[in-house]
Design a protein around this motif. Structure first.
Motif, PDB file in Angstrom:
ATOM      1  N   ALA A 290       0.585  -1.025   0.170  1.00  0.00           N
ATOM      2  CA  ALA A 290      -0.219   0.007  -0.135  1.00  0.00           C
ATOM      3  C   ALA A 290       0.919   1.242  -0.227  1.00  0.00           C
ATOM      4  CB  ALA A 290      -1.008   0.502   1.098  1.00  0.00           C
ATOM      5  N   VAL A 291       0.287   2.123  -0.464  1.00  0.00           N
ATOM      6  CA  VAL A 291       1.700   3.612  -0.198  1.00  0.00           C
ATOM      7  C   VAL A 291      -0.088   4.610   0.058  1.00  0.00           C
ATOM      8  CG1 VAL A 291      -0.072   4.651  -2.786  1.00  0.00           C
ATOM      9  CG2 VAL A 291       1.610   5.594  -1.808  1.00  0.00           C
ATOM     10  N   HIS A 292       0.879   4.911   1.227  1.00  0.00           N
ATOM     11  CA  HIS A 292      -0.291   5.748   2.986  1.00  0.00           C
ATOM     12  C   HIS A 292       0.353   7.498   1.743  1.00  0.00           C
ATOM     13  CE1 HIS A 292      -0.099   2.508   5.122  1.00  0.00           C
ATOM     14  NE2 HIS A 292       0.805   1.927   4.765  1.00  0.00           N
ATOM     15  N   VAL A 293      -0.852   7.901   1.519  1.00  0.00           N
ATOM     16  CA  VAL A 293      -1.263   9.326   1.544  1.00  0.00           C
ATOM     17  C   VAL A 293      -1.325  10.033   2.139  1.00  0.00           C
ATOM     18  CG1 VAL A 293      -1.161  11.145  -0.209  1.00  0.00           C
ATOM     19  CG2 VAL A 293      -0.267   8.860  -1.053  1.00  0.00           C
ATOM     20  N   PRO A 294      -1.462  10.265   3.248  1.00  0.00           N
ATOM     21  CA  PRO A 294      -2.228  10.985   4.297  1.00  0.00           C
ATOM     22  C   PRO A 294      -3.413  12.197   4.187  1.00  0.00           C
ATOM     23  CG  PRO A 294      -0.311  10.625   5.018  1.00  0.00           C
ATOM     24  CD  PRO A 294       0.109  10.343   4.207  1.00  0.00           C
ATOM     25  N   HIS A 295      -1.931  13.267   3.807  1.00  0.00           N
ATOM     26  CA  HIS A 295      -2.278  14.605   2.647  1.00  0.00           C
ATOM     27  C   HIS A 295      -2.462  14.696   0.998  1.00  0.00           C
ATOM     28  CE1 HIS A 295      -1.949  15.697   6.410  1.00  0.00           C
ATOM     29  NE2 HIS A 295      -0.805  15.001   7.215  1.00  0.00           N
ATOM     30  N   PRO A 296      -2.813  14.574   1.121  1.00  0.00           N
ATOM     31  CA  PRO A 296      -3.203  15.176  -0.951  1.00  0.00           C
ATOM     32  C   PRO A 296      -1.755  16.060  -1.775  1.00  0.00           C
ATOM     33  CG  PRO A 296      -4.759  16.422  -0.093  1.00  0.00           C
ATOM     34  CD  PRO A 296      -3.821  15.615   1.274  1.00  0.00           C
ATOM     35  N   ILE A 297      -1.580  15.091  -2.226  1.00  0.00           N
ATOM     36  CA  ILE A 297       0.208  15.188  -3.572  1.00  0.00           C
ATOM     37  C   ILE A 297      -0.070  15.250  -5.131  1.00  0.00           C
ATOM     38  CG2 ILE A 297       1.215  13.867  -1.881  1.00  0.00           C
ATOM     39  CD1 ILE A 297       1.679  12.237  -4.034  1.00  0.00           C
ATOM     40  N   SER A 298       0.390  15.977  -5.931  1.00  0.00           N
ATOM     41  CA  SER A 298       0.387  16.588  -6.992  1.00  0.00           C
ATOM     42  C   SER A 298       1.733  16.087  -8.314  1.00  0.00           C
ATOM     43  CB  SER A 298      -0.560  17.218  -7.410  1.00  0.00           C
ATOM     44  OG  SER A 298       0.561  18.917  -6.836  1.00  0.00           O
ATOM     45  N   TRP A 299       1.076  16.356  -8.813  1.00  0.00           N
ATOM     46  CA  TRP A 299       3.088  16.558  -9.595  1.00  0.00           C
ATOM     47  C   TRP A 299       2.790  17.700 -10.492  1.00  0.00           C
ATOM     48  CZ3 TRP A 299       1.410  14.525 -15.843  1.00  0.00           C
ATOM     49  CH2 TRP A 299       0.880  15.363 -16.083  1.00  0.00           C
ATOM     50  N   ALA A 300       2.818  18.739  -9.410  1.00  0.00           N
ATOM     51  CA  ALA A 300       3.186  19.802  -9.894  1.00  0.00           C
ATOM     52  C   ALA A 300       4.836  20.243  -8.802  1.00  0.00           C
ATOM     53  CB  ALA A 300       1.887  21.371  -9.839  1.00  0.00           C
ATOM     54  N   ASP A 301       4.907  21.390  -9.810  1.00  0.00           N
ATOM     55  CA  ASP A 301       6.305  21.824  -8.823  1.00  0.00           C
ATOM     56  C   ASP A 301       7.220  20.629  -7.318  1.00  0.00           C
ATOM     57  OD1 ASP A 301       5.385  24.263  -9.782  1.00  0.00           O
ATOM     58  OD2 ASP A 301       4.173  24.760  -8.212  1.00  0.00           O
ATOM     59  N   GLU A 302       8.216  21.303  -7.255  1.00  0.00           N
ATOM     60  CA  GLU A 302       9.225  20.702  -6.554  1.00  0.00           C
ATOM     61  C   GLU A 302       8.425  20.167  -5.627  1.00  0.00           C
ATOM     62  OE1 GLU A 302      12.216  22.790  -5.944  1.00  0.00           O
ATOM     63  OE2 GLU A 302      13.223  22.444  -7.788  1.00  0.00           O
ATOM     64  N   GLU A 303       7.057  20.711  -4.959  1.00  0.00           N
ATOM     65  CA  GLU A 303       6.666  20.427  -3.882  1.00  0.00           C
ATOM     66  C   GLU A 303       6.354  19.186  -4.114  1.00  0.00           C
ATOM     67  OE1 GLU A 303       7.963  24.229  -3.323  1.00  0.00           O
ATOM     68  OE2 GLU A 303       6.879  23.393  -4.524  1.00  0.00           O
ATOM     69  N   ARG A 304       5.666  19.043  -5.378  1.00  0.00           N
ATOM     70  CA  ARG A 304       4.373  17.690  -4.982  1.00  0.00           C
ATOM     71  C   ARG A 304       3.526  17.874  -4.625  1.00  0.00           C
ATOM     72  NH1 ARG A 304       8.032  17.804  -8.959  1.00  0.00           N
ATOM     73  NH2 ARG A 304       9.339  16.176 -10.222  1.00  0.00           N
ATOM     74  N   ASP A 305       3.056  19.099  -3.808  1.00  0.00           N
ATOM     75  CA  ASP A 305       2.042  19.367  -2.819  1.00  0.00           C
ATOM     76  C   ASP A 305       0.861  20.551  -3.552  1.00  0.00           C
ATOM     77  OD1 ASP A 305       2.468  21.799  -3.094  1.00  0.00           O
ATOM     78  OD2 ASP A 305       3.056  22.002  -0.838  1.00  0.00           O
ATOM     79  N   LEU A 306      -0.312  20.337  -3.086  1.00  0.00           N
ATOM     80  CA  LEU A 306      -1.522  21.592  -3.422  1.00  0.00           C
ATOM     81  C   LEU A 306      -1.098  23.669  -4.152  1.00  0.00           C
ATOM     82  CD1 LEU A 306      -4.245  19.903  -1.472  1.00  0.00           C
ATOM     83  CD2 LEU A 306      -3.136  19.191  -3.717  1.00  0.00           C
ATOM     84  N   SER A 307       0.332  23.638  -3.258  1.00  0.00           N
ATOM     85  CA  SER A 307       0.407  24.649  -3.207  1.00  0.00           C
ATOM     86  C   SER A 307       0.238  25.815  -4.263  1.00  0.00           C
ATOM     87  CB  SER A 307       2.046  24.754  -3.023  1.00  0.00           C
ATOM     88  OG  SER A 307       2.594  24.583  -3.649  1.00  0.00           O
TER      89      SER A 307
END
Length: 463
Positions: A290-307
């Protein structure tokens, strides 16, 4: 042999015109038609049409040995209908080969999965209905807007009937693990998760034409050698990227179309790889964990988050004000309002408000039609304010809104009557003028001969 999953995203937003404060309540048309058509035609000529031509040739040439996956937002499909129907036809030609899998996503390329489950489901259904209408497929694999993913979103997606989902192989999520295996959702293990190999994907989509890159120029042979150098125990290579990589972000003179043409053949001739769609990969492999992702990720920017979309107060304010209208929009049946609501949710509007000025600032400026994030925010909020006034008239929020809506209806009715009365008055005046002209006797002009004229002159002299 390793599986290569080649997936492309296709999306173009509807852009707003410069909508000023004084337009609020007076002008309800928000769109920059010239910019939308011009940009769509440009991207179609640079990317969609030539790239589709190359892919169609390769799909037919390799007869099932080469396969791809695509997702096209409902907003992009609408623009193809309006401005470039030949592009839509070219995607249908790809679908007709039987070697292309179309994935599901949100109709508006929106961030609704972060906010409301009911609206999320509605958008996904609307998108899939359109995909089925045009391409004859009902998607079974989901790709969220900008590959946004979390454990909770994955659980929702499985309950909506999907068997797998694509997302970013973010380093802070995988840690020491490789993206080159199949994973499953931590909350609902029945949902399979394909992780993007961002290193190899970005080598094509971002670094391909960079002459300062130590691997420049990138050829199909070199790229396949890199894939061959990966651990032999790894099972797949997920290459996910924007379709605009071909011909738009990486221009034709960079050699990107030659790479796209040569890559399938070089990979297949190596004898080490097969091309598989996401559905085929899910059927072919078992998840390793299983891959644990409690907080949303994305493919954008270096942070790979929602910023990129929700990283500052401007974006949060706009996002909050937008979805404050959600409950009333669920009760609204007006087709024009629903269309405008869909367009308001396009994630690009939030992306334009991003205030990153460092590592990813250049990327944000490339996609931004505004001179600053603050201009983007003001323009969007002006549009949203006018939309809210219109919604209050149709679906009032409070007793005060109901009274205002009722008064507005009375005013509109009186204005309509006044307009009709003025039109009738103009018609009556016109008819009266025509009637007067018809009753006046015609006066014949007396003809004068040269002789009469001469006599008149003589008489005049004698006098």
């Amino acid at each position: 042999m390793k599986s290569v999953c080649l997936y492309f995203q296709i999306h173009q937003p509807f852009r707003y015109r410069k909508y000023r404060f004084f337009d609020i309540g007076n002008d309800h048309y928000y769109y920059d038609d010239y910019a939308n058509e011009t940009i769509l035609r440009k991207v179609a000529n640079n990317c969609y049409l030539p790239a589709n031509k190359v892919l169609l040739e390769q799909l037919k040439k390799h007869k099932g040995r080469f396969k791809i996956a695509l997702s096209i937002s409902g907003i992009a499909l609408e623009q193809f209908e309006l401005y470039a129907p030949e592009v839509l036809h070219s995607f249908q030609e790809l679908a007709d080969t039987g070697y292309v899998e179309f994935l599901s996503e949100t109709y508006s390329h929106s961030l609704v999965s972060l906010f409301d489950g009911e609206s999320f489901e509605r958008q996904v259904k609307d998108h899939d209905d359109k995909i089925e209408t045009y391409f004859g497929q009902r998607p079974t694999v989901f790709r969220n807007t900008e590959m946004i993913y979390s454990d909770d979103i994955g659980d929702k997606v499985y309950k909506m009937g999907f068997k797998a989902m694509l997302t970013e192989g973010a380093k802070h999520v995988l840690g020491w693990k490789s993206p080159n295996f199949l994973y499953c959702n931590a909350v609902n293990p029945r949902l399979k998760v394909l992780m993007r190999n961002y290193k190899l994907s970005d080598d094509i989509s971002f670094r391909f034409s960079n002459k300062g890159w130590n691997e420049y120029p990138l050829t199909a042979e070199k790229f396949v050698n890199w894939m061959n150098a990966l651990d032999k125990n790894e099972e797949m290579i997920n290459l996910f990227m924007d379709y605009e990589t071909f011909g738009e972000h990486q221009t034709k003179d960079s050699g990107i179309f030659d790479f796209l043409k040569n890559f399938p053949e070089v990979a297949l001739n190596s004898g080490e790889f097969t091309f598989d769609t996401p559905s085929e990969i899910v059927d072919k492999y078992q998840p390793i964990s299983a891959v644990h992702v409690p907080h949303p990720i994305s493919w954008a920017d270096e942070e790979r988050d929602l910023s990129a979309w929700l990283g500052n107060e401007l974006q949060e304010e706009a996002f909050g004000k937008l979805y404050d209208l959600k409950d009333r929009m669920l009760r609204c049946t007006d087709p024009v309002m629903i269309k405008d609501w869909n367009y308001l949710q396009i994630s690009d509007h939030m992306y334009y408000m991003c205030t990153k000025f460092f590592s990813d600032g250049e990327v944000h400026m490339y996609f931004n039609p505004y001179s600053s994030p603050y201009e983007a925010f003001i323009n969007y909020m002006n549009v949203l304010s006018d939309f809210r006034i219109r919604l209050n008239a149709l679906v009032p929020e409070s007793e005060t809104d109901r009274e205002i809506a009722a008064l507005k209806e009375v005013i509109d009715e009186k204005e309509d009557r006044l307009t009709k009365a003025e039109e009738e008055l103009r018609n009556l005046k016109k008819k009266l003028k025509e009637a007067k002209g018809a009753t006046l006797p015609k006066v014949e002009k007396k003809k004068t001969t040269k002789k009469t004229t001469a006599k008149s002159k003589t008489k005049s002299k004698s006098n």
